[in-house]
Scaffold this active site. Structure first.
Site, PDB file in Angstrom:
ATOM      1  N   GLN A 278      -3.269 -33.810 -50.960  1.00 54.46           N
ATOM      2  CA  GLN A 278      -2.847 -32.826 -49.959  1.00 54.46           C
ATOM      3  C   GLN A 278      -3.397 -33.214 -48.589  1.00 54.46           C
ATOM      4  OE1 GLN A 278      -5.018 -29.210 -50.196  1.00 54.46           O
ATOM      5  NE2 GLN A 278      -3.519 -27.967 -49.117  1.00 54.46           N
ATOM      6  N   GLY A 279      -2.535 -33.408 -47.594  1.00 55.77           N
ATOM      7  CA  GLY A 279      -2.975 -33.780 -46.252  1.00 55.77           C
ATOM      8  C   GLY A 279      -2.807 -32.624 -45.276  1.00 55.77           C
TER       9      GLY A 279
ATOM     10  N   SER B 143      -8.960 -34.817 -51.372  1.00 60.29           N
ATOM     11  CA  SER B 143      -9.298 -35.096 -52.764  1.00 60.29           C
ATOM     12  C   SER B 143      -8.209 -35.944 -53.393  1.00 60.29           C
ATOM     13  CB  SER B 143      -9.455 -33.790 -53.547  1.00 60.29           C
ATOM     14  OG  SER B 143     -10.578 -33.095 -53.077  1.00 60.29           O
TER      15      SER B 143
ATOM     16  N   GLU C 214      -2.430 -22.458 -53.798  1.00 58.90           N
ATOM     17  CA  GLU C 214      -3.782 -23.014 -53.869  1.00 58.90           C
ATOM     18  C   GLU C 214      -4.799 -21.909 -54.126  1.00 58.90           C
ATOM     19  OE1 GLU C 214      -5.029 -25.202 -50.384  1.00 58.90           O
ATOM     20  OE2 GLU C 214      -6.657 -26.151 -51.490  1.00 58.90           O
TER      21      GLU C 214
ATOM     22  N   ASN D 168     -14.158 -19.145 -47.668  1.00 60.15           N
ATOM     23  CA  ASN D 168     -14.122 -17.755 -48.122  1.00 60.15           C
ATOM     24  C   ASN D 168     -14.192 -16.774 -46.952  1.00 60.15           C
ATOM     25  OD1 ASN D 168     -13.852 -18.792 -50.627  1.00 60.15           O
ATOM     26  ND2 ASN D 168     -15.713 -17.887 -51.476  1.00 60.15           N
TER      27      ASN D 168
END
Lengths: 411, 379
Positions: free
Chosen positions: A134-135, A169, A254, A393
């Site tokens: 994921q970019g 990642s 996500e 968060n």
């Protein structure tokens, strides 16, 4: 687990039986190396290949992407992914490695993509023939994601990509990336466009992947540099300038709040050990010495363990309640809490586990004397990945306050 | 046994809950509640019992008192998750009424074997009010703790912290007998019953201690025979805790929504104060705590019907979570309303006081967690 089976519709019950039979008949060989705690900590090719083989088998057995249309490589079922997930977990299977593809790229492409993307990219994503990353984040676009500066410029019929993505990642293994880029500098939110871009095929040419090392010492996330990568226009997902809206679909999934259930099958580390689960603290407390007795005899620690068990059960029952609309005031209220709550409970459970261990809490992963081989300590460090990723968060609290409680927006 | 995925919350339960919510919004809007219970602000006023008996008669007409009464005793026998959802609405309205006390008595009666039990349940379904008289002067919540004695067919001693006693027609009293604890039904009008009202913080209920001066009891009044009382009460206890948890959740949601509304409208520094994360984030934390408490409350209520063996632990979880969420919400609601939140005219204090009462009632959060730890650790 008969619990879960109790209210299956007939076709779900049949599917559950199929999954169960297949899993019983097809045991997985022991992993050749220690598995990481989750997909985003995969460091070595040996780990990846073992897990990749498992995902391919699970896909061929119809347990990955089964609710997606046949044209997208799915099985065209309805409400069956959750059942496959439950059965894979019940069978103690390790996690599926292509997590960013399954959890984010697939639903985004299914909802906003074109036929070329659905027909050519999704089957290979589900089977794990292609790994996805994921970019989104950049050095200057973290919590303020809409500040992305990676440029997408028109080039003939296609696009040319130049820029710098971070915290990526799985990029070191990735074949493909979902990319949020700036196609118009004049407009912040309306100036972004969403693409799928081939990474591996362009390494050493217009794409460079450089590993970043986490606080655990593990690799697994990266920075990715684009130096004029050229892609055709049919790699664009959604309309030009609609990238922010498309990205919301990705982010919703996500955060565990999207309409498509992510295929998932289990945990990493040592599957025998109950890491990052509050119930595991009971047993840990019983065998952790404390002031001449055990941690399970200490009233303060008992109280703190109960607090975590209650939070964890509250969150699990919340996931159950989220599927009963009559008991929810706002459809997104519980789903949007999912990643925030899960990640903070996990962090607190691991921290308390280290505290319960007393002196042994100093021992790290791989030490022969560390309780559970040091997995609690590693889990504690890794937990920050989750409290920060997918929008910190703090950003999640903004989103909840704004979308659910209607408070004034931060931007 | 296992639980249904939807907590057993069926269409009947949803209709009952939705009707109750609208009824209370129409009949007891917050301004009316304030007029009803907060007319006298003198901290040294005599004990009060402000409620609307006419409203209660309508509630009986709507069937709320039949919900937990089994069909065999003349009730509706709905799943207990419906009772929890109703208690949540009662909490949301901070309704002064005998609902909670009568529902708690109903849950105890459901476990009783005595000959008069069925008739009493039927009377409750038809609108007779009841309350538990089970707590000693020390305030100990444990089943064994008792200041009331049954000897030669007469009750001597006292029961304390009796909820909505001045609204109740029947006391379900716990009494120690030489053969063990018994449960006895005693009309409040019986000779020798002396009800002494307490001055309490919560303006939306009343409380009393009750002296028993040789109150005569005949066998028809024995709900659980000497020796059977403890097990009977213990079996009912998860339900009673769940009921209080539900009231806390409902009132907590009112505090959250009322404070969010204030944060959406009150302006300082040229912005509504909800813009500031010092307000926004704690409100979200409150929402998360309330959602956990609510989910655990439905889980515990569902367990009462479907997994009674797990209900003791699940009810402790629900009450602990609801008490903490209730306390946190009450505190933030006053604080975020600023100066107006510290005034008698702002309704927030009515809810804050109700939350404080329910937080303590039958054991606060740390008490519940200590009992839960005994269940989970086995010691």
């Amino acid at each position: 687990m008969s619990d879960q089976a109790k209210q299956d519709r007939p076709e779900q019950a049949e599917f559950r039986a199929q999954c169960r039979a297949w899993l019983a008949a097809n045991p997985l060989p022991e992993p050749p190396v220690r598995l990481p705690q989750s997909a985003i900590e995969i460091m070595h090719t040996a780990q990846l290949e073992y897990l990749r083989d498992w995902q391919r088998q699970a896909y061929e057995a119809g347990m990955v992407g089964c609710d997606y249309p046949v044209a997208s490589g799915g099985a065209g079922r309805r409400d069956c992914q959750l059942i496959a997930n439950q059965e894979m977990q019940r069978a103690g299977r390790p996690f599926l490695p292509n997590i960013l593809g399954l959890g984010m790229a697939a639903p985004t492409i299914q909802i906003h993509g074109n036929d070329f993307q659905r027909e050519n990219l999704l089957p290979r994503l589900f089977s794990c023939a292609d790994i996805w990353c994921q970019g989104f984040s950049e050095p200057g676009a973290g919590s303020d994601l809409a500040n992305v500066q990676t440029r997408a410029e028109r080039y003939g019929d296609g696009w040319r990509i130049t820029g710098h993505k971070v915290w990526t990642s799985l990029a070191h293994f990735a074949d493909w990336m979902i990319l949020l880029a700036r196609s118009d500098r004049a407009h912040k939110y309306e100036g972004m466009t969403y693409f799928v871009v081939p990474i591996k095929a362009n390494l050493g040419k217009t794409v460079t992947v450089r590993p970043l090392i986490k606080i655990t010492g593990e690799t697994g996330f990266n920075e990715v540099f684009f130096d004029g990568l050229e892609i055709p226009d049919h790699y664009r997902v959604g309309e030009i300038g609609q990238g922010w809206e498309v990205a919301q679909t990705t982010l919703l999934h996500e955060r565990g709040a999207g309409p498509w259930v992510t295929p998932s099958s289990g945990r990493g580390g040592d599957p025998e050990r109950n890491i990052a689960d509050a119930w595991g603290l009971l047993e840990l407390a019983r065998r952790s010495p404390r002031a001449g007795r055990t941690a399970a005899d200490d009233p303060v620690l008992r109280d703190r363990i109960m607090q975590l068990i209650i939070r964890q059960e509250g969150s699990r029952q919340g996931a159950r309640r989220a599927r009963v609309p009559a008991l929810c005031d706002h459809p997104q209220r519980i789903p949007l809490q999912a990643k925030l709550v899960m990640s903070e409970i996990r962090q607190d459970v691991c921290a308390l586990a280290m505290e319960l261990q007393g002196a042994a809490g100093t021992l790290s992963i791989g030490d022969a004397n560390a309780p559970e081989g040091g997995e609690w300590a590693l889990g504690y460090l890794n937990s920050y990945g989750v409290t920060i990723a997918a929008g910190t968060n703090e950003i999640q609290r903004n989103i909840l306050g704004e979308r659910v409680l209607g408070l004034a927006k931060s931007k | 046994m296992t639980q249904p995925k939807d907590f057993g919350f069926d269409a009947d339960a949803a209709l009952l809950r939705d009707t109750a919510r609208q009824f209370l919004l129409d009949q007891l809007p917050t301004e009316a509640l304030h007029r009803l219970v907060a007319s006298d602000h003198d901290p040294h006023r005599a004990p009060t019992n402000n409620w609307n008996p006419a409203l209660w008669r309508q509630i009986v007409e709507l069937g709320w008192t039949t919900v937990a009464v089994p069909e065999t005793a003349g009730g509706a026998g709905l799943p207990l998750v419906a009772l929890a959802a109703l208690a949540e609405e009662v909490g949301r309205a901070a309704l002064p009424s005998p609902f909670l006390a009568t529902a708690a008595a109903t849950l105890v009666l459901r476990q009783c074997q005595g000959a008069g039990t069925r008739d009493l349940l039927g009377e409750i379904a038809a609108g007779r009010t009841a309350t538990l008289a089970i707590t000693p002067r020390s305030g100990a919540w444990e089943t064994a703790a008792c200041d009331l004695y049954l000897d030669n067919g007469k009750l001597h001693g006292s029961a304390w912290y009796v909820q909505d006693a001045a609204k109740a027609e029947v006391l379900i009293a716990k009494a120690a007998h030489r053969d063990g604890l018994a449960l006895v039904a005693v009309p409040v009008t019986a000779a020798g019953v002396e009800l002494v009202p307490d001055s309490i913080l919560d303006l939306t209920r009343d409380q009393a201690h009750v002296h028993f001066h040789g109150v005569a009891v005949d066998t028809a009044q024995i709900l659980a025979a000497p020796g059977a009382g403890a097990a009977t009460l213990d079996a009912a206890w998860p339900g009673v805790l769940t009921l209080v948890a539900a009231d806390l959740c409902g009132a907590g949601e009112w505090l959250l929504q009322t404070t969010a509304e204030y944060a959406r409208t009150r302006e300082q520094f040229g912005r509504t104060i909800g813009f500031f994360q010092a307000i926004k984030h704690p409100l979200v934390n409150l929402m998360i705590q309330l959602d956990h408490a609510r989910s655990l409350t439905y889980n515990a209520a569902c367990a009462l019907d479907h997994e009674p063996e797990r209900a003791p632990a699940l009810a402790r979880m629900a009450k602990a979570a609801a008490a903490d969420a209730g306390a946190f919400g009450a505190s933030r609601a006053i604080q975020f309303h600023g100066g107006i939140g510290f005034t008698w005219e702002c309704a927030v204090h009515l809810y804050t006081k109700r939350q404080k009462h329910n937080q303590i009632l039958y054991g606060d959060a740390s008490y519940q967690r200590a009992r839960l730890a005994e269940l989970l650790f086995g010691v």
